[in-house]
Write a protein that holds these residues in place. Sequence first.
Motif, PDB file in Angstrom:
ATOM      1  N   LYS A   1       1.712  -6.351  -4.624  1.00  0.00           N
ATOM      2  CA  LYS A   1       2.145  -7.529  -5.380  1.00  0.00           C
ATOM      3  C   LYS A   1       1.154  -7.899  -6.482  1.00  0.00           C
ATOM      4  N   TYR A   2      -0.134  -7.793  -6.189  1.00  0.00           N
ATOM      5  CA  TYR A   2      -1.173  -8.271  -7.106  1.00  0.00           C
ATOM      6  C   TYR A   2      -1.292  -7.428  -8.363  1.00  0.00           C
ATOM      7  N   GLU A   3      -1.139  -6.104  -8.239  1.00  0.00           N
ATOM      8  CA  GLU A   3      -1.464  -5.229  -9.362  1.00  0.00           C
ATOM      9  C   GLU A   3      -0.327  -5.050 -10.364  1.00  0.00           C
ATOM     10  N   ALA A   4       0.907  -5.371  -9.978  1.00  0.00           N
ATOM     11  CA  ALA A   4       2.066  -5.019 -10.798  1.00  0.00           C
ATOM     12  C   ALA A   4       2.736  -6.239 -11.416  1.00  0.00           C
ATOM     13  N   ASP A   5       3.222  -6.061 -12.643  1.00  0.00           N
ATOM     14  CA  ASP A   5       4.099  -7.050 -13.269  1.00  0.00           C
ATOM     15  C   ASP A   5       5.558  -6.679 -13.068  1.00  0.00           C
TER      16      ASP A   5
ATOM     17  N   HIS B   1       2.318  -4.142 -16.736  1.00  0.00           N
ATOM     18  CA  HIS B   1       2.040  -3.046 -15.805  1.00  0.00           C
ATOM     19  C   HIS B   1       3.270  -2.749 -14.945  1.00  0.00           C
ATOM     20  N   LEU B   2       3.852  -1.572 -15.139  1.00  0.00           N
ATOM     21  CA  LEU B   2       4.970  -1.076 -14.337  1.00  0.00           C
ATOM     22  C   LEU B   2       4.410  -0.131 -13.284  1.00  0.00           C
ATOM     23  N   VAL B   3       4.742  -0.383 -12.013  1.00  0.00           N
ATOM     24  CA  VAL B   3       4.213   0.437 -10.919  1.00  0.00           C
ATOM     25  C   VAL B   3       5.351   0.960 -10.052  1.00  0.00           C
ATOM     26  N   GLY B   4       5.347   2.256  -9.799  1.00  0.00           N
ATOM     27  CA  GLY B   4       6.304   2.839  -8.872  1.00  0.00           C
ATOM     28  C   GLY B   4       5.988   2.427  -7.451  1.00  0.00           C
ATOM     29  N   PHE B   5       7.014   2.121  -6.687  1.00  0.00           N
ATOM     30  CA  PHE B   5       6.802   1.676  -5.301  1.00  0.00           C
ATOM     31  C   PHE B   5       7.001   2.840  -4.342  1.00  0.00           C
ATOM     32  N   GLY B   6       6.065   2.991  -3.392  1.00  0.00           N
ATOM     33  CA  GLY B   6       6.167   4.100  -2.449  1.00  0.00           C
ATOM     34  C   GLY B   6       5.542   3.823  -1.099  1.00  0.00           C
TER      35      GLY B   6
ATOM     36  N   LYS C   1      -2.357  -3.198   1.734  1.00  0.00           N
ATOM     37  CA  LYS C   1      -1.529  -2.506   0.748  1.00  0.00           C
ATOM     38  C   LYS C   1      -0.449  -3.427   0.190  1.00  0.00           C
ATOM     39  N   LYS C   2       0.060  -4.300   1.032  1.00  0.00           N
ATOM     40  CA  LYS C   2       1.078  -5.250   0.577  1.00  0.00           C
ATOM     41  C   LYS C   2       0.479  -6.209  -0.455  1.00  0.00           C
TER      42      LYS C   2
ATOM     43  N   VAL D   1       2.922   5.682  -9.071  1.00  0.00           N
ATOM     44  CA  VAL D   1       3.159   5.150  -7.719  1.00  0.00           C
ATOM     45  C   VAL D   1       1.938   4.350  -7.292  1.00  0.00           C
ATOM     46  N   GLY D   2       2.187   3.215  -6.663  1.00  0.00           N
ATOM     47  CA  GLY D   2       1.109   2.383  -6.155  1.00  0.00           C
ATOM     48  C   GLY D   2       1.017   2.443  -4.639  1.00  0.00           C
ATOM     49  N   PRO D   3       0.055   1.724  -4.063  1.00  0.00           N
ATOM     50  CA  PRO D   3      -0.916   0.928  -4.792  1.00  0.00           C
ATOM     51  C   PRO D   3      -1.877   1.807  -5.599  1.00  0.00           C
ATOM     52  N   CYS D   4      -2.188   1.360  -6.823  1.00  0.00           N
ATOM     53  CA  CYS D   4      -3.145   2.095  -7.648  1.00  0.00           C
ATOM     54  C   CYS D   4      -4.468   1.348  -7.742  1.00  0.00           C
ATOM     55  N   TYR D   5      -4.528   0.139  -7.167  1.00  0.00           N
ATOM     56  CA  TYR D   5      -5.755  -0.663  -7.063  1.00  0.00           C
ATOM     57  C   TYR D   5      -6.356  -0.982  -8.424  1.00  0.00           C
ATOM     58  N   TRP D   6      -5.451  -1.279  -9.368  1.00  0.00           N
ATOM     59  CA  TRP D   6      -5.864  -1.650 -10.725  1.00  0.00           C
ATOM     60  C   TRP D   6      -4.880  -2.667 -11.273  1.00  0.00           C
TER      61      TRP D   6
END
Length: 365
Positions: free
Chosen positions: A140-144, A104-109, A135-136, A93-98
């Motif tokens: 967007k920035y950290e995830a593909d 990069h797959l990121v869970g949205f929460g 956070k917005k 779950v993000g944001p993970c700040y990486w």
Amino acid sequence: MKLIINTVNLLIGGAFQRSVSFLNELKDFGRDQYHVFYNDNIAKQVDINSFPHNFKFYYFKYSPASLRYRRKIIREFYKIEEEVKPDVVFSFVGPCYWNAKSPHLVGFGVPHIVYDDYAYVKSYSLMTKLEMIYKKFWTKYEADYFVVQTEDVRQRLAERIGVDINKVFLVSNGIGKQYKDIQTFKRPASNVKRLLMISTYRPSKNFEIMKQVVPLLENDKYKYEFHITIKQEDYDQHFKGFEKVIINHGHVKASECPNLYLECDAMFLPSHLECFSASYPEAMKMERPILTSNLSFAHTVCGNAAIYFDNSNAKEIALNIKNLFSNEKIYLDLVNEGRNRLRIFDNSREQAEKYLEICGQIASS
């Protein structure tokens, strides 16, 4: 397939519990190579020594969410990523700040981003609005690629941050492994009716409305209790003087939640915002009727299996609570609707399988 699974930024709450379920399910059937970033809280609920040899764990005391430690932790993340050369990085779950270099797959929460049209979000202070912009940006920035829990959130997220909806995957939430073999039964008849709210304390959860509802339930044929699961310091700060009617169980492990449902008569969730609350399918599984906010996130999940109320109107909430317990047909109809509705959700094994399937799709794209 080689995966990095990042759970370092998860401390408490629903996403944390789902990450625990995911890792425990993966232990039973996962055949790929897994490199898991974890923290102290994960270690308390996941026995890392019991995992097979295709799992390797990397401990981090702090999360990149902390500006103080972010640069150091991210350097370590990149170092491990370079050594492992994963096919996919999955941050639960993000944001993970990486911003990982691998796909990069990121869970949205972050429900504030997708439900920015809600009056509650519009009423935020300037500082909170700036925090949401921050956070917005990171979302967007950290995830593909993204993974969400409802189609409503999937559509809204693609629109709000301007990403291709084909890069937003859907895995519904549902009941955890701890509910699999639970036998449900109705609580013995009593003149005390108990409403359960399993959640950590956050302003968006709207816990304080209980204090307005309590006096409106007095002089009814039943007595009422609200049972909650927040940290003791939060309870002491917000519910002093309500100890007899708002009863705190403190932080509970996922394995302890089924018994809480069995000890209560209904589930109560007056939240202003949710992406998805596991409390909904859990209550359906435990055959407890649901009383919740009359907002789109709740309707998306519960359908006809809930009583909805204006979550800012204590009188309306109290009236709905009284109606539920004064009409056996309403109670049983909600239980039946919940039992039927439960079939649309993925259980913890199905969720884990779908996460791996998505990672496989990304790795081969």
